[in-house]
Design a protein around this motif. Structure first.
Motif, PDB file in Angstrom:
ATOM      1  N   VAL A  84       0.841  -1.203   0.000  1.00  0.00           N
ATOM      2  CA  VAL A  84       0.000   0.000   0.000  1.00  0.00           C
ATOM      3  C   VAL A  84       0.875   1.251   0.000  1.00  0.00           C
ATOM      4  O   VAL A  84       0.590   2.219  -0.730  1.00  0.00           O
ATOM      5  CB  VAL A  84      -0.973  -0.016   1.200  1.00  0.00           C
ATOM      6  CG1 VAL A  84      -1.652   1.335   1.365  1.00  0.00           C
ATOM      7  CG2 VAL A  84      -2.006  -1.113   1.022  1.00  0.00           C
ATOM      8  N   LEU A  85       1.932   1.276   0.779  1.00  0.00           N
ATOM      9  CA  LEU A  85       2.827   2.434   0.803  1.00  0.00           C
ATOM     10  C   LEU A  85       3.533   2.637  -0.537  1.00  0.00           C
ATOM     11  O   LEU A  85       3.701   3.773  -0.991  1.00  0.00           O
ATOM     12  CB  LEU A  85       3.848   2.298   1.929  1.00  0.00           C
ATOM     13  CG  LEU A  85       3.295   2.434   3.352  1.00  0.00           C
ATOM     14  CD1 LEU A  85       4.389   2.146   4.375  1.00  0.00           C
ATOM     15  CD2 LEU A  85       2.703   3.809   3.565  1.00  0.00           C
ATOM     16  N   ALA A  86       3.945   1.555  -1.164  1.00  0.00           N
ATOM     17  CA  ALA A  86       4.604   1.648  -2.469  1.00  0.00           C
ATOM     18  C   ALA A  86       3.648   2.208  -3.520  1.00  0.00           C
ATOM     19  O   ALA A  86       4.020   3.078  -4.316  1.00  0.00           O
ATOM     20  CB  ALA A  86       5.136   0.287  -2.902  1.00  0.00           C
ATOM     21  N   VAL A  87       2.419   1.719  -3.543  1.00  0.00           N
ATOM     22  CA  VAL A  87       1.423   2.221  -4.495  1.00  0.00           C
ATOM     23  C   VAL A  87       1.126   3.690  -4.224  1.00  0.00           C
ATOM     24  O   VAL A  87       1.034   4.506  -5.150  1.00  0.00           O
ATOM     25  CB  VAL A  87       0.136   1.361  -4.441  1.00  0.00           C
ATOM     26  CG1 VAL A  87      -0.988   2.009  -5.228  1.00  0.00           C
ATOM     27  CG2 VAL A  87       0.403  -0.039  -4.956  1.00  0.00           C
ATOM     28  N   ALA A  88       1.007   4.062  -2.964  1.00  0.00           N
ATOM     29  CA  ALA A  88       0.748   5.455  -2.616  1.00  0.00           C
ATOM     30  C   ALA A  88       1.902   6.351  -3.062  1.00  0.00           C
ATOM     31  O   ALA A  88       1.677   7.454  -3.581  1.00  0.00           O
ATOM     32  CB  ALA A  88       0.523   5.584  -1.115  1.00  0.00           C
ATOM     33  N   ALA A  89       3.123   5.885  -2.905  1.00  0.00           N
ATOM     34  CA  ALA A  89       4.285   6.670  -3.331  1.00  0.00           C
ATOM     35  C   ALA A  89       4.292   6.869  -4.840  1.00  0.00           C
ATOM     36  O   ALA A  89       4.576   7.968  -5.330  1.00  0.00           O
ATOM     37  CB  ALA A  89       5.571   5.982  -2.876  1.00  0.00           C
ATOM     38  N   VAL A  90       3.965   5.836  -5.591  1.00  0.00           N
ATOM     39  CA  VAL A  90       3.911   5.946  -7.053  1.00  0.00           C
ATOM     40  C   VAL A  90       2.834   6.942  -7.470  1.00  0.00           C
ATOM     41  O   VAL A  90       3.046   7.770  -8.357  1.00  0.00           O
ATOM     42  CB  VAL A  90       3.691   4.563  -7.699  1.00  0.00           C
ATOM     43  CG1 VAL A  90       3.369   4.689  -9.172  1.00  0.00           C
ATOM     44  CG2 VAL A  90       4.907   3.687  -7.493  1.00  0.00           C
ATOM     45  N   VAL A  91       1.677   6.883  -6.838  1.00  0.00           N
ATOM     46  CA  VAL A  91       0.592   7.812  -7.160  1.00  0.00           C
ATOM     47  C   VAL A  91       1.028   9.251  -6.870  1.00  0.00           C
ATOM     48  O   VAL A  91       0.806  10.154  -7.691  1.00  0.00           O
ATOM     49  CB  VAL A  91      -0.693   7.448  -6.376  1.00  0.00           C
ATOM     50  CG1 VAL A  91      -1.733   8.556  -6.487  1.00  0.00           C
ATOM     51  CG2 VAL A  91      -1.261   6.134  -6.876  1.00  0.00           C
ATOM     52  N   VAL A  92       1.668   9.474  -5.739  1.00  0.00           N
ATOM     53  CA  VAL A  92       2.129  10.817  -5.388  1.00  0.00           C
ATOM     54  C   VAL A  92       3.148  11.314  -6.410  1.00  0.00           C
ATOM     55  O   VAL A  92       3.080  12.467  -6.863  1.00  0.00           O
ATOM     56  CB  VAL A  92       2.723  10.832  -3.958  1.00  0.00           C
ATOM     57  CG1 VAL A  92       3.477  12.119  -3.689  1.00  0.00           C
ATOM     58  CG2 VAL A  92       1.621  10.625  -2.932  1.00  0.00           C
ATOM     59  N   LEU A  93       4.079  10.470  -6.813  1.00  0.00           N
ATOM     60  CA  LEU A  93       5.080  10.880  -7.795  1.00  0.00           C
ATOM     61  C   LEU A  93       4.448  11.180  -9.159  1.00  0.00           C
ATOM     62  O   LEU A  93       4.855  12.119  -9.849  1.00  0.00           O
ATOM     63  CB  LEU A  93       6.160   9.814  -7.922  1.00  0.00           C
ATOM     64  CG  LEU A  93       7.067   9.660  -6.700  1.00  0.00           C
ATOM     65  CD1 LEU A  93       8.014   8.476  -6.886  1.00  0.00           C
ATOM     66  CD2 LEU A  93       7.836  10.937  -6.434  1.00  0.00           C
ATOM     67  N   CYS A  94       3.448  10.405  -9.548  1.00  0.00           N
ATOM     68  CA  CYS A  94       2.755  10.663 -10.816  1.00  0.00           C
ATOM     69  C   CYS A  94       2.011  11.987 -10.780  1.00  0.00           C
ATOM     70  O   CYS A  94       2.097  12.782 -11.716  1.00  0.00           O
ATOM     71  CB  CYS A  94       1.788   9.531 -11.131  1.00  0.00           C
ATOM     72  SG  CYS A  94       2.585   8.002 -11.606  1.00  0.00           S
TER      73      CYS A  94
END
Length: 71
Positions: A9-19
């Motif tokens: 969940v943290l990894a997916v959230a980080a990718v979304v924030v970077l996008c």
């Protein structure tokens, strides 16, 4: 939730924030230059450097011999 779920969940959230950050900043990659509003090649029939480079690299890759173990 187990620790692996939290990591995912943290990894997916980080990718979304970077996008979202990239979109907000308006950053573009070299692949998008021919689609930009300022690209005159699109309207004048000129050459698109990004497309030419992509086709050149694809042709070079196709001209290379295959893997020795490939059938």
């Amino acid at each position: 939730m187990n620790p692996l779920d939290v990591v995912i969940v943290l990894a997916v959230a980080a990718v979304v924030v970077l996008c979202v950050r990239s979109i907000a900043r308006g950053e573009t990659s070299e692949c998008s230059t021919c689609g930009d509003a300022g690209c005159t090649a699109r309207y004048t029939g000129g050459r698109c450097r990004a497309a030419d480079d992509m086709l050149r690299r694809a042709n070079e890759a196709l001209d290379k011999p295959g893997h020795p173990n490939a059938e």
